[in-house]
Design a protein around this motif. Sequence first.
Motif, PDB file in Angstrom:
ATOM      1  N   UNK A 153       0.847  -1.199   0.334  1.00 17.24           N
ATOM      2  CA  UNK A 153      -0.155  -0.089  -0.163  1.00 17.24           C
ATOM      3  C   UNK A 153       1.025   1.228   0.067  1.00 17.24           C
ATOM      4  N   UNK A 154       0.422   2.325  -0.978  1.00 15.09           N
ATOM      5  CA  UNK A 154       0.973   3.498  -0.791  1.00 15.09           C
ATOM      6  C   UNK A 154       0.577   4.445   0.101  1.00 15.09           C
ATOM      7  N   UNK A 155      -0.719   4.226   0.395  1.00 16.94           N
ATOM      8  CA  UNK A 155      -1.534   5.275   1.582  1.00 16.94           C
ATOM      9  C   UNK A 155      -2.126   4.498   2.625  1.00 16.94           C
ATOM     10  N   UNK A 156      -2.660   4.862   3.524  1.00 12.12           N
ATOM     11  CA  UNK A 156      -3.380   3.980   4.522  1.00 12.12           C
ATOM     12  C   UNK A 156      -4.788   4.068   3.968  1.00 12.12           C
ATOM     13  N   UNK A 157      -5.126   2.621   3.804  1.00  8.86           N
ATOM     14  CA  UNK A 157      -6.369   2.452   3.422  1.00  8.86           C
ATOM     15  C   UNK A 157      -7.834   3.175   3.552  1.00  8.86           C
ATOM     16  N   UNK A 158      -8.054   3.139   4.885  1.00  9.42           N
ATOM     17  CA  UNK A 158      -9.264   3.733   5.314  1.00  9.42           C
ATOM     18  C   UNK A 158      -9.138   5.490   5.042  1.00  9.42           C
ATOM     19  N   UNK A 159      -8.190   5.955   5.522  1.00 11.72           N
ATOM     20  CA  UNK A 159      -7.920   7.252   5.085  1.00 11.72           C
ATOM     21  C   UNK A 159      -7.973   7.723   3.691  1.00 11.72           C
ATOM     22  N   UNK A 160      -7.631   6.844   2.842  1.00 15.06           N
ATOM     23  CA  UNK A 160      -7.666   7.089   1.438  1.00 15.06           C
ATOM     24  C   UNK A 160      -9.076   7.130   0.795  1.00 15.06           C
ATOM     25  N   UNK A 161      -9.611   6.067   1.572  1.00 17.54           N
ATOM     26  CA  UNK A 161     -11.221   5.798   1.130  1.00 17.54           C
ATOM     27  C   UNK A 161     -12.223   6.981   1.628  1.00 17.54           C
ATOM     28  N   UNK A 162     -11.653   7.549   2.796  1.00 12.58           N
ATOM     29  CA  UNK A 162     -12.571   8.558   3.358  1.00 12.58           C
ATOM     30  C   UNK A 162     -12.180   9.817   2.513  1.00 12.58           C
ATOM     31  N   UNK A 163     -11.181  10.053   2.055  1.00  9.30           N
ATOM     32  CA  UNK A 163     -10.628  11.123   1.630  1.00  9.30           C
ATOM     33  C   UNK A 163     -11.482  11.236   0.099  1.00  9.30           C
ATOM     34  N   UNK A 164     -11.717  10.052  -0.570  1.00  9.31           N
ATOM     35  CA  UNK A 164     -12.236   9.933  -1.810  1.00  9.31           C
ATOM     36  C   UNK A 164     -13.532   9.764  -1.703  1.00  9.31           C
ATOM     37  N   UNK A 165     -14.082   9.289  -0.885  1.00  3.71           N
ATOM     38  CA  UNK A 165     -15.796   9.199  -0.977  1.00  3.71           C
ATOM     39  C   UNK A 165     -16.500   9.811   0.433  1.00  3.71           C
ATOM     40  N   UNK A 166     -15.803  10.633   1.292  1.00  6.07           N
ATOM     41  CA  UNK A 166     -16.295  11.127   2.493  1.00  6.07           C
ATOM     42  C   UNK A 166     -17.356  10.073   3.064  1.00  6.07           C
ATOM     43  N   UNK A 167     -18.716  10.942   3.091  1.00  5.50           N
ATOM     44  CA  UNK A 167     -19.736  10.013   3.797  1.00  5.50           C
ATOM     45  C   UNK A 167     -20.169   8.780   3.266  1.00  5.50           C
ATOM     46  N   UNK A 168     -19.718   8.701   1.761  1.00  8.13           N
ATOM     47  CA  UNK A 168     -20.105   7.674   1.228  1.00  8.13           C
ATOM     48  C   UNK A 168     -19.301   6.306   1.077  1.00  8.13           C
ATOM     49  N   UNK A 169     -18.539   6.274   2.315  1.00 11.56           N
ATOM     50  CA  UNK A 169     -17.928   5.074   2.445  1.00 11.56           C
ATOM     51  C   UNK A 169     -18.132   4.843   4.227  1.00 11.56           C
ATOM     52  N   UNK A 170     -18.059   3.433   4.562  1.00  9.66           N
ATOM     53  CA  UNK A 170     -18.594   3.122   5.840  1.00  9.66           C
ATOM     54  C   UNK A 170     -17.070   2.258   6.268  1.00  9.66           C
ATOM     55  N   UNK A 171     -16.913   2.741   7.415  1.00 11.15           N
ATOM     56  CA  UNK A 171     -15.633   2.142   7.907  1.00 11.15           C
ATOM     57  C   UNK A 171     -15.869   1.259   9.171  1.00 11.15           C
ATOM     58  N   UNK A 172     -15.080   0.280   9.636  1.00 13.11           N
ATOM     59  CA  UNK A 172     -15.308  -0.542  10.632  1.00 13.11           C
ATOM     60  C   UNK A 172     -15.616  -0.066  11.966  1.00 13.11           C
TER      61      UNK A 172
END
Length: 456
Positions: free
Chosen positions: A6-25
């Motif tokens: 991984x080049x980036x922290x996964x959850x952080x990258x997802x949150x940055x890309x999709x904001x509230x449209x991603x649900x994390x654990x």
Amino acid sequence: MTLPAPLLDGPAALRSALAERVVLADDVEYDTARLSWNRSVDRHPLAVARPESAEDVVAVVRAAGSAGLRLMPQSTGHAAAALRGADLSDTVIVDLSRLRGVSVDPEARSARVLGGSTWNDVLAAVAPHGLTALHGSAGDVSVVGYALSGGVSFYARAHGLAVGSVTEAQVVTADGALVRAAADENPELFWALRGGAGAIGVVVSVRLELLPYADVFAGMLLWDAVHAAEVTHAWARWTATAPESATTALRVLHLPPLPELPPFLSGRSVVVVDGAILETDAVASALLEPLRALSPEVDTFARIPAPALVGVHMDPPDPTPSVSAASMLAALPPEAADAFVAASGMPGMFITELRHLGGAAARPVEGGGAVSAVTGEYVAHAVAVAPVADAVPGAEAAVRAGLAQLAPWRSTGVALTFVDEPDSDRAPAFGDGLVRLRELKRAIDPNGMLRGAHPI
């Protein structure tokens, strides 16, 4: 295949890309978002992305790629059991259920269907134009997952598998590109999608050819299960000579005493023949005479609006915790009919089904994709309920033992939309095209980023 570091922290990258449209654990919604339609599957993905547009899908694919994560496209989760027990700690479920919509071109007799749409969405949109589609027996199933995995409808013997009605797809590939796949553009990708489905790309829309039926002769015949042997043998003889215009199924159901069931079903064991016959009323009625001669207690076969066909099979309308197994049969001689009846009475069985195929469903389509037909004359399908996790092993043993009764008559075919066992061999579904499909999978998705319901 091994994903890059991984080049980036996964959850952080997802949150940055999709904001509230991603649900994390650690989000409040996580335990709801990770649910599938099959409630017996307990999945714990890294995250659940809920895109609302093709651009959102591009964003999540790119974010996941940068973070070295895997993706699993899903619309409804009917096929979730295919990855039962899999480690999803590095996987993002791409829940497409918010990406819904259908636009109809009645002159061209086609519809563009967004990636999270269900068959109910399609039927509601096309019915006002006197059209229908090669839909399945449940209206809440995903169009994309069903169609691109083959798709067996009650029109299948006359019109083939639903995958043959797909004329183009808009898909986000593993490199985050949004591309059109059709016979005249990215034809290799188009070939692979028609069978490879979510293992090849995240499909954001498909275009379907429609059927010119405003109404259809369809329904069901029902008897008490004490007549299962008599009805099964009669149906086996009947299907042996039935025209391709008739696509029917036979099931033995052991139903619990639930208040939501109609009184004629609640707490009973019954045998049912249902389906559709693409003939005039007179011809269809004449065809049914050998079965009606067995004096069913319920007979609903009649001319009905085409959208009503989706309710004939009485599939569960709500998410259900279940385990199933399926195989194709080459024939249904009297000995096989006896074996089916014996299997239907084994402990643990909820539904034991035979669906008549052959006809156009068994004929490969010129210019078709990785899947365009299924070898065999009947699908044998067994379902057991598993209301809690501890019940899953017993349910798996029950359905496998039931289908083992029919082993002497198995064909080499595989109907993918009936298969959701994690360890089931799906390779025969692709026949001689499997090597080509695997090569294209490696070329399109070299790091194995995409996880489909049917691994290639």
